[in-house]
Structures are given as structure tokens and as C-alpha cells.
Design a protein around this motif. Sequence first.
Motif, short mmCIF file in Angstrom:
data_model
loop_
_atom_site.label_atom_id
_atom_site.label_comp_id
_atom_site.label_asym_id
_atom_site.label_seq_id
_atom_site.Cartn_x
_atom_site.Cartn_y
_atom_site.Cartn_z
N ILE A 175 51.03 69.72 29.73
CA ILE A 175 50.91 69.30 28.34
C ILE A 175 49.45 68.99 28.01
O ILE A 175 48.95 69.40 26.96
N ALA A 176 48.76 68.29 28.89
CA ALA A 176 47.36 67.95 28.65
C ALA A 176 46.51 69.21 28.55
O ALA A 176 45.57 69.28 27.74
N LYS A 177 46.85 70.19 29.39
CA LYS A 177 46.12 71.46 29.36
C LYS A 177 46.28 72.14 28.00
O LYS A 177 45.32 72.66 27.43
N ASN A 178 47.49 72.15 27.46
CA ASN A 178 47.75 72.76 26.16
C ASN A 178 47.02 72.02 25.04
O ASN A 178 46.50 72.64 24.10
N TYR A 179 46.99 70.67 25.10
CA TYR A 179 46.26 69.91 24.09
C TYR A 179 44.77 70.25 24.13
O TYR A 179 44.12 70.36 23.10
N GLY A 180 44.26 70.44 25.33
CA GLY A 180 42.86 70.83 25.47
C GLY A 180 42.59 72.18 24.80
O GLY A 180 41.59 72.36 24.11
N ARG A 181 43.50 73.12 25.00
CA ARG A 181 43.37 74.45 24.37
C ARG A 181 43.45 74.34 22.84
O ARG A 181 42.71 75.00 22.12
N ILE A 182 44.39 73.51 22.39
CA ILE A 182 44.55 73.33 20.94
C ILE A 182 43.26 72.76 20.34
O ILE A 182 42.78 73.23 19.30
N ARG A 183 42.69 71.75 20.99
CA ARG A 183 41.43 71.17 20.51
C ARG A 183 40.31 72.20 20.50
O ARG A 183 39.50 72.25 19.59
N GLU A 184 40.27 73.02 21.54
CA GLU A 184 39.25 74.08 21.62
C GLU A 184 39.38 75.05 20.45
O GLU A 184 38.40 75.41 19.80
N VAL A 185 40.61 75.47 20.18
CA VAL A 185 40.87 76.40 19.09
C VAL A 185 40.53 75.76 17.75
O VAL A 185 39.93 76.40 16.88
N GLU A 186 40.87 74.48 17.59
CA GLU A 186 40.54 73.77 16.35
C GLU A 186 39.03 73.69 16.15
O GLU A 186 38.53 73.86 15.04
N ARG A 187 38.29 73.41 17.21
CA ARG A 187 36.82 73.36 17.12
C ARG A 187 36.26 74.73 16.73
O ARG A 187 35.39 74.84 15.86
N GLU A 188 36.76 75.76 17.37
CA GLU A 188 36.30 77.12 17.08
C GLU A 188 36.62 77.49 15.63
O GLU A 188 35.80 78.08 14.93
N LEU A 189 37.81 77.12 15.18
CA LEU A 189 38.20 77.37 13.79
C LEU A 189 37.27 76.63 12.83
O LEU A 189 36.82 77.20 11.82
N GLY A 190 36.95 75.39 13.14
CA GLY A 190 36.01 74.62 12.32
C GLY A 190 34.64 75.28 12.27
O GLY A 190 34.02 75.37 11.20
#
Length: 74
Positions: free
Chosen positions: A1-16
Amino acid sequence: IAKNYGRIREVERELGNLQLQLKLTAGPKKHALELLRKKIEIQNEKVASVRAKHTVAKAVRVCLCVCWREGRYI
């Protein structure tokens, strides 16, 4: 779960970052397109003006030719 949250944050940063780049480049492009549109409109107005003058000159020439043939002088 923590790994997926990390990926989600990465994608959100890239989207920003991508959204910021889009905002930074969209303004100048929009301005350039607006300037081109204005230049095209000005040219269209010039063409319409010249076309109208040509039509009037052509009508006057025809009228003068007819008058000359009929022996009437203006």
C-alpha cells in the motif's frame, strides 16, 4: 500500500509539473495566434476595400465608354 501511495504522489507531482509547463507555454502561443488573427482581419479589410474601389472604377469606366459611344460628354 505504501508503495502505491508513493507512485500516486509521484504521478501527481509529474501532473502538476506538466500543468505548470502547459500554463507557461500556452500564454505566448495564444498571444501569437491572436496577433496573427488580427493581421489576417486587417488584410481582409484591405482586400475588401480595394475590391470595392475596383468595382466602382470599373462601373465608371463602363459608364464613360457608353457615354462616349453615344456622343454624350460629361
